[in-house]
Motif scaffolding. Structure first.
Motif, PDB file in Angstrom:
ATOM      1  N   ARG A  48       0.830  -1.207   0.000  1.00 57.85           N
ATOM      2  CA  ARG A  48       0.000   0.000   0.000  1.00 57.85           C
ATOM      3  C   ARG A  48       0.870   1.264   0.000  1.00 57.85           C
ATOM      4  NH1 ARG A  48      -3.670  -3.159   3.472  1.00 57.85           N
ATOM      5  NH2 ARG A  48      -5.651  -3.332   2.371  1.00 57.85           N
ATOM      6  N   ASP A  49       1.942   1.250   0.793  1.00 62.27           N
ATOM      7  CA  ASP A  49       2.856   2.394   0.796  1.00 62.27           C
ATOM      8  C   ASP A  49       3.452   2.595  -0.599  1.00 62.27           C
ATOM      9  OD1 ASP A  49       2.573   3.249   3.458  1.00 62.27           O
ATOM     10  OD2 ASP A  49       4.155   1.902   4.163  1.00 62.27           O
ATOM     11  N   TYR A  50       3.893   1.495  -1.226  1.00 62.71           N
ATOM     12  CA  TYR A  50       4.439   1.581  -2.584  1.00 62.71           C
ATOM     13  C   TYR A  50       3.398   2.171  -3.538  1.00 62.71           C
ATOM     14  CZ  TYR A  50       5.393   0.381  -7.338  1.00 62.71           C
ATOM     15  OH  TYR A  50       5.543   0.471  -8.699  1.00 62.71           O
ATOM     16  N   LEU A  51       2.164   1.665  -3.475  1.00 61.70           N
ATOM     17  CA  LEU A  51       1.119   2.133  -4.384  1.00 61.70           C
ATOM     18  C   LEU A  51       0.766   3.592  -4.111  1.00 61.70           C
ATOM     19  CD1 LEU A  51      -0.492   1.152  -6.768  1.00 61.70           C
ATOM     20  CD2 LEU A  51      -2.269   0.380  -5.193  1.00 61.70           C
ATOM     21  N   ASP A  52       0.811   4.019  -2.861  1.00 57.17           N
ATOM     22  CA  ASP A  52       0.573   5.430  -2.537  1.00 57.17           C
ATOM     23  C   ASP A  52       1.598   6.327  -3.239  1.00 57.17           C
ATOM     24  OD1 ASP A  52      -1.656   4.959  -0.960  1.00 57.17           O
ATOM     25  OD2 ASP A  52      -0.541   5.001   0.932  1.00 57.17           O
ATOM     26  N   VAL A  53       2.861   5.913  -3.219  1.00 58.85           N
ATOM     27  CA  VAL A  53       3.910   6.689  -3.882  1.00 58.85           C
ATOM     28  C   VAL A  53       3.686   6.663  -5.395  1.00 58.85           C
ATOM     29  CG1 VAL A  53       6.392   6.849  -4.354  1.00 58.85           C
ATOM     30  CG2 VAL A  53       5.588   6.365  -2.038  1.00 58.85           C
ATOM     31  N   ALA A  54       3.398   5.489  -5.955  1.00 57.32           N
ATOM     32  CA  ALA A  54       3.164   5.377  -7.399  1.00 57.32           C
ATOM     33  C   ALA A  54       1.973   6.235  -7.818  1.00 57.32           C
ATOM     34  CB  ALA A  54       2.942   3.917  -7.788  1.00 57.32           C
ATOM     35  N   ASN A  55       0.911   6.209  -7.025  1.00 54.22           N
ATOM     36  CA  ASN A  55      -0.278   7.003  -7.355  1.00 54.22           C
ATOM     37  C   ASN A  55      -0.008   8.495  -7.286  1.00 54.22           C
ATOM     38  OD1 ASN A  55      -2.074   4.981  -8.029  1.00 54.22           O
ATOM     39  ND2 ASN A  55      -2.860   4.755  -5.950  1.00 54.22           N
ATOM     40  N   ASN A  60      -3.545   8.829 -13.323  1.00 51.70           N
ATOM     41  CA  ASN A  60      -4.660   7.900 -13.125  1.00 51.70           C
ATOM     42  C   ASN A  60      -4.358   6.987 -11.944  1.00 51.70           C
ATOM     43  OD1 ASN A  60      -6.061   8.814 -15.463  1.00 51.70           O
ATOM     44  ND2 ASN A  60      -4.665   7.605 -16.721  1.00 51.70           N
ATOM     45  N   PRO A  61      -4.797   7.374 -10.752  1.00 50.90           N
ATOM     46  CA  PRO A  61      -4.519   6.542  -9.575  1.00 50.90           C
ATOM     47  C   PRO A  61      -5.103   5.137  -9.718  1.00 50.90           C
ATOM     48  CG  PRO A  61      -5.435   8.669  -8.941  1.00 50.90           C
ATOM     49  CD  PRO A  61      -5.555   8.570 -10.427  1.00 50.90           C
ATOM     50  N   ILE A  62      -4.419   4.213  -9.095  1.00 55.14           N
ATOM     51  CA  ILE A  62      -4.815   2.808  -9.112  1.00 55.14           C
ATOM     52  C   ILE A  62      -5.396   2.466  -7.747  1.00 55.14           C
ATOM     53  CG2 ILE A  62      -3.946   0.442  -9.293  1.00 55.14           C
ATOM     54  CD1 ILE A  62      -1.719   1.691 -11.144  1.00 55.14           C
ATOM     55  N   THR A  63      -6.512   1.765  -7.773  1.00 50.75           N
ATOM     56  CA  THR A  63      -7.183   1.349  -6.543  1.00 50.75           C
ATOM     57  C   THR A  63      -6.723  -0.060  -6.172  1.00 50.75           C
ATOM     58  OG1 THR A  63      -9.121   2.652  -7.130  1.00 50.75           O
ATOM     59  CG2 THR A  63      -9.443   0.926  -5.484  1.00 50.75           C
ATOM     60  N   LEU A  64      -6.486  -0.275  -4.884  1.00 47.13           N
ATOM     61  CA  LEU A  64      -6.128  -1.600  -4.378  1.00 47.13           C
ATOM     62  C   LEU A  64      -7.277  -2.117  -3.525  1.00 47.13           C
ATOM     63  CD1 LEU A  64      -3.971  -3.840  -4.036  1.00 47.13           C
ATOM     64  CD2 LEU A  64      -3.163  -2.598  -2.016  1.00 47.13           C
ATOM     65  N   ASN A  65      -7.868  -3.226  -3.943  1.00 45.25           N
ATOM     66  CA  ASN A  65      -8.924  -3.888  -3.182  1.00 45.25           C
ATOM     67  C   ASN A  65      -8.364  -5.183  -2.610  1.00 45.25           C
ATOM     68  OD1 ASN A  65     -10.877  -1.949  -3.921  1.00 45.25           O
ATOM     69  ND2 ASN A  65     -11.291  -3.018  -5.829  1.00 45.25           N
ATOM     70  N   VAL A  66      -8.541  -5.379  -1.316  1.00 43.65           N
ATOM     71  CA  VAL A  66      -8.001  -6.566  -0.648  1.00 43.65           C
ATOM     72  C   VAL A  66      -9.130  -7.304   0.067  1.00 43.65           C
ATOM     73  CG1 VAL A  66      -6.390  -7.407   1.100  1.00 43.65           C
ATOM     74  CG2 VAL A  66      -5.770  -5.434  -0.318  1.00 43.65           C
ATOM     75  N   THR A  67      -9.232  -8.595  -0.189  1.00 47.52           N
ATOM     76  CA  THR A  67     -10.168  -9.472   0.509  1.00 47.52           C
ATOM     77  C   THR A  67      -9.401 -10.715   0.939  1.00 47.52           C
ATOM     78  OG1 THR A  67     -11.990  -8.721  -0.896  1.00 47.52           O
ATOM     79  CG2 THR A  67     -12.343 -10.746   0.376  1.00 47.52           C
ATOM     80  N   ILE A  86       2.795  -6.199  -7.272  1.00 46.30           N
ATOM     81  CA  ILE A  86       1.970  -4.994  -7.429  1.00 46.30           C
ATOM     82  C   ILE A  86       2.648  -4.046  -8.432  1.00 46.30           C
ATOM     83  CG2 ILE A  86       1.056  -2.952  -6.237  1.00 46.30           C
ATOM     84  CD1 ILE A  86      -0.383  -5.482  -5.318  1.00 46.30           C
ATOM     85  N   GLU A  87       3.954  -3.923  -8.325  1.00 43.21           N
ATOM     86  CA  GLU A  87       4.702  -3.059  -9.241  1.00 43.21           C
ATOM     87  C   GLU A  87       4.555  -3.526 -10.682  1.00 43.21           C
ATOM     88  OE1 GLU A  87       9.271  -1.479 -10.020  1.00 43.21           O
ATOM     89  OE2 GLU A  87       8.790  -2.495  -8.136  1.00 43.21           O
ATOM     90  N   ASN A  88       4.553  -4.843 -10.914  1.00 48.73           N
ATOM     91  CA  ASN A  88       4.332  -5.359 -12.268  1.00 48.73           C
ATOM     92  C   ASN A  88       2.981  -4.923 -12.806  1.00 48.73           C
ATOM     93  OD1 ASN A  88       6.760  -6.619 -12.698  1.00 48.73           O
ATOM     94  ND2 ASN A  88       6.008  -8.685 -12.325  1.00 48.73           N
ATOM     95  N   CYS A  89       1.954  -4.956 -11.953  1.00 45.91           N
ATOM     96  CA  CYS A  89       0.625  -4.480 -12.377  1.00 45.91           C
ATOM     97  C   CYS A  89       0.702  -3.022 -12.816  1.00 45.91           C
ATOM     98  CB  CYS A  89      -0.394  -4.607 -11.238  1.00 45.91           C
ATOM     99  SG  CYS A  89      -0.749  -6.282 -10.701  1.00 45.91           S
ATOM    100  N   VAL A  90       1.349  -2.209 -12.003  1.00 46.44           N
ATOM    101  CA  VAL A  90       1.451  -0.773 -12.282  1.00 46.44           C
ATOM    102  C   VAL A  90       2.232  -0.534 -13.571  1.00 46.44           C
ATOM    103  CG1 VAL A  90       2.399   1.427 -11.459  1.00 46.44           C
ATOM    104  CG2 VAL A  90       1.250  -0.110  -9.854  1.00 46.44           C
TER     105      VAL A  90
END
Length: 189
Positions: A48-55, A60-67, A86-90
């Motif tokens: 999540r920290d990584y994705l926050d920085v990437a966003n 176009n921010p990316i949403t992370l859904n976790v279940t 996650i980085e590969n997805c981005v």
């Protein structure tokens, strides 16, 4: 980084302060020199920290859904396993920025295996590339010129070395519809 964050704070630049704080968390987590496994919960916090920085650096921010089903948060895995996926997805799924990006992480327990799927709704990949990535997971990179899926292969091998041969990655994709990685983690008793 802390000095830069405090300068942003003093100057009232909340956005820069926030980005630096999350970047520091990403770096701090990755720099810990430990061969001890961490929990999936810790890995998700890092991702999540990584994705926050990437966003923060994206239009176009990316949403992370976790279940996660009960018990998955405590599953153990090598440090810095989830973030590269996650980085590969981005980097590969949303590199064109054509649609709102969603990454879904879903986990469940199947006997003594924790199964975690990381899927995106990005551009996916064609059948030939998917075959190449699957072969890379099985055989590794064959030469210096063929570096296909080196990140996936490295995560796969680290999982197998730490968790056992039953652990590892498998990939699936439909071109234009997204990409998914299934991670199997052997649970220790």
């Amino acid at each position: 980084l802390e000095s830069a964050r405090m300068r942003a704070y003093v100057n009232g630049d909340k956005d820069v302060e926030w980005i630096i704080m999350h970047l520091a968390c990403v770096l701090r987590y990755g720099l810990v020199a430990s061969s001890e496994p961490v929990t999936l919960e810790m890995e998700l916090r890092h991702a999540r920290d990584y994705l926050d920085v990437a966003n923060a650096c994206s239009r176009n921010p990316i949403t992370l859904n976790v279940t996660l089903e009960d018990g998955c948060e405590a599953c153990l895995l090598p440090r810095v396993t989830l973030q590269p996926l996650i980085e590969n997805c981005v980097r590969h799924g949303f590199e064109k920025g054509e649609r709102a990006g969603i990454i879904t992480v879903y986990g469940y327990i199947d006997g003594d295996i924790c199964v975690v799927t990381i899927a995106d709704n990005g551009c996916g990949t064609d059948a030939a590339r998917l075959k190449q990535l699957r072969e890379s997971l099985l055989n590794g990179c064959e030469s210096e010129t063929d570096r296909s899926g080196i990140g996936l292969h490295n995560v796969h091998r680290r999982l197998q070395l730490m968790m056992g041969i039953e652990s590892g990655l498998s990939v699936n994709s439909v071109e234009g519809m997204g990409f998914s990685v299934e991670m199997r983690l052997t649970m220790r008793g």
